[in-house]
Scaffold this active site. Structure first.
Site, PDB file in Angstrom:
ATOM      1  N   TRP A 102      -3.169  -5.314   0.698  1.00  0.00           N
ATOM      2  CA  TRP A 102      -2.587  -5.166  -0.638  1.00  0.00           C
ATOM      3  C   TRP A 102      -2.965  -6.320  -1.564  1.00  0.00           C
ATOM      4  CZ3 TRP A 102      -1.457  -0.614  -2.253  1.00  0.00           C
ATOM      5  CH2 TRP A 102      -1.075   0.368  -1.333  1.00  0.00           C
ATOM      6  N   ASP A 172       4.309  -9.820  -5.300  1.00  0.00           N
ATOM      7  CA  ASP A 172       4.461  -8.418  -4.929  1.00  0.00           C
ATOM      8  C   ASP A 172       5.475  -8.393  -3.792  1.00  0.00           C
ATOM      9  OD1 ASP A 172       4.363  -5.860  -3.971  1.00  0.00           O
ATOM     10  OD2 ASP A 172       2.182  -5.797  -3.719  1.00  0.00           O
ATOM     11  N   LYS A 196      10.612   1.557  -0.671  1.00  0.00           N
ATOM     12  CA  LYS A 196      10.942   1.000   0.634  1.00  0.00           C
ATOM     13  C   LYS A 196      12.436   0.638   0.686  1.00  0.00           C
ATOM     14  CE  LYS A 196       6.215  -0.289   0.554  1.00  0.00           C
ATOM     15  NZ  LYS A 196       5.555   0.795   1.233  1.00  0.00           N
TER      16      LYS A 196
END
Lengths: 361, 361
Positions: A102, A172, A196
């Site tokens: 990511w 992030d 999530k």
């Protein structure tokens, strides 16, 4: 079939009491005669929801007053470009810590606008650890330093938040926001996809310090300018209203459990149980260095792909779903976000023991 | 209180059978043991949903094979910038038809990238009509011609789709997509926010002809490049999964009624009834020219703001909700999208008659 334990990396489990409340009022919200999905985003009904969601998040994370909370769309992937489009100063320099798939994507997007400097990376160790970030690594001219606090695919997490001095720290936090206590004041900007620990997919939360708003170039699209959404209280255009409502319910649910202090305690217990089981096993191993282990995403592998496949098949038969590891790591991955009950992890480790014992017979 | 008639401009009513089905399976989708909101977007369960949604839309709109269907985020407002970022050729020229508040916003965003040419406008008549668009108005060098097929605020709609020759026609169809039959082959690109006729807010549908994909500059963010989403089947990153599921249910519901042919017939009946009531009234008038009237958003005014306010208050007491006109037009606005039952419009016109009669006593 009853509800199963879903170890998906996201979207993943939501708290059952939250789903049940949403179900109850799905066709008639608080006697309004309308579903939440049918409410005008300009209505008093929805104003109460979005303000409640913001306050709920502020309470949980103890967000200081000089930070704005924005409810956006597009996921972390859109933040990968919004961050440089909004935060780059005249130097056009940005520092990135490279810890996996990511962060790589975040850098690729940033390179379209910025001179990206990888100040430290764990690529040499296949991203199985979190490298130390020290202040001397940071370019004083950088507009920000970007980290990925939890690496969903690799199963690593920053156990300490680096001190970046006067250079704003951007994080992030998609896969570990709300999982433990955090000092928001250490960050300039935090972003997270909702799917999530916050709510359903299609909502992105941004927490941004006031002074970082308003620096986008004039030709940046209005929808990609944090100022647009900050000025409009996240109502510049129609926001993802139902997802914001679900997030509000999740925030209230976490508060009812005792907030992030309790959540962190429960998450540590769940993760400890699973890591101990892996440590004590002669069959399963963790690819991640001990001091860098995530509380949310826990990969583990057996010695052979054949055994992995057998494990996954039998697990599914027992209602332990979506345990397959990411193709880049292989093996298994248990994502045990906030909404995964302790019973779910207990059921998993019980099955891991049984599976191993059965093979040794 | 039971369910009310919600005349909101969007988000607005959803078909009750769709809400009831979503409610029924909210904690356990098709015996999966999971909510749709909890399904991994990479799972077989969700693959079936997103493919079903695409096929449902293709069937309803008879979308030709050389068009892609994309499920995105950010609403029409994000399309205002994505369209020029993707479609502008070397000339950097784009033609716009100016018919109200939303076309104005579309142009403002396009001006950040393009030389915007307003080829015709109804601003001279306060946007109470749709101007005629003829082929000679169009710049042969323009990369596209942009129209807003239905103007939510002003209550106007294109009754004929202009022929733009070889220059691709781009349409913001947010507030009348799926309301009537349409020849997709007349368009290069159609976009629509979901929250009027498709599903809950937070989903944007784009229908784009193959040859218009893949022309974005290299520095366009991946999330704003149609090619990213086309190549990935709208699964480049986590899409708004629950909204896509709701859209699928709505598409199936419209198909079960008889598709767009039946939908158009019902919508014409509903709109005719309301327009006739306004025409026959001595109290209410329509600000919109007859040949330009929308089937979806119907503004009407009384002679005084005081009377408007009384009407709105009494209407709400009868379960006729969100009838207040947009501040730029004033008076009332009845948004009667697909999911507004005929009984809702009947209840509205009955009340309009009674209100007028009562005042004349």
């Amino acid at each position: 079939m009853e509800r199963i334990y879903n170890f998906s990396a996201g979207p993943s489990m939501l708290p059952l009491p939250v789903l049940e409340q949403a179900q109850k009022e799905l066709t008639n919200y608080k006697n309004s005669g309308m579903s939440v999905m049918e409410l005008s985003h300009r209505s008093g009904w929805f104003k109460e929801i979005i303000e409640g969601a913001e306050q709920g998040l502020r309470n949980l994370m103890k967000i200081p007053d000089d930070y704005r909370v924005l409810f956006l769309q597009g996921g972390a992937s859109q933040q990968f470009s919004m961050v440089p489009m909004n935060l780059l100063g005249p130097s056009k320099k940005a520092d990135y810590v490279h810890t996996g798939s990511w962060s790589k994507k975040a850098m690729k997007e940033a390179e379209k606008f910025a001179e990206v400097n990888v100040i430290v990376s764990s690529e040499d160790g296949s991203f199985t650890y979190i490298p130390e970030v020290t202040e001397d690594m940071i370019d004083e001219e950088a507009s920000y330093v970007h980290i990925t606090t939890n690496n969903t695919i690799e199963g690593t997490a920053f156990r300490n938040i680096p001190d970046t001095g006067d250079v704003p720290l951007v994080a992030d936090m998609s896969s570990n926001i709300l999982s433990e206590e955090v000092d928001v004041s250490k960050f300039g900007l935090i972003y997270a996809g909702a799917q999530k620990n916050i709510g359903p997919a299609g909502l992105t939360v941004v927490i941004i310090r006031d002074d970082l708003i308003g620096h986008a170039d004039a030709n940046v699209p209005a929808m990609l300018d944090y100022k647009t959404h900050s000025d409009a209280g996240s109502l510049y255009n129609t926001p993802p209203t139902f997802a914001i409502y679900m997030a509000k319910l999740v925030f209230e649910y976490i508060e009812s459990l005792g907030g992030l202090k309790t959540m962190e305690k429960i998450n540590r217990e769940k993760a400890d149980l699973l890591y101990e089981t892996i440590e004590n096993s002669d069959l399963f191993t963790s690819p991640v260095k001990k001091d860098s282990r995530s509380l949310m995403n826990i990969p583990f592998v057996s010695p052979s792909a054949q055994t992995d496949a057998e494990f996954l098949e039998e697990a599914q038969e027992r209602g332990l779903e979506t345990l397959k590891g990411h193709r880049s790591v292989g093996g298994m991955r248990a994502s045990i976000y906030n909404a995964m009950p302790q019973e779910g992890v207990q059921a998993l480790v019980r099955f891991m023991d049984e599976f191993e014992h059965h093979r040794n017979k």
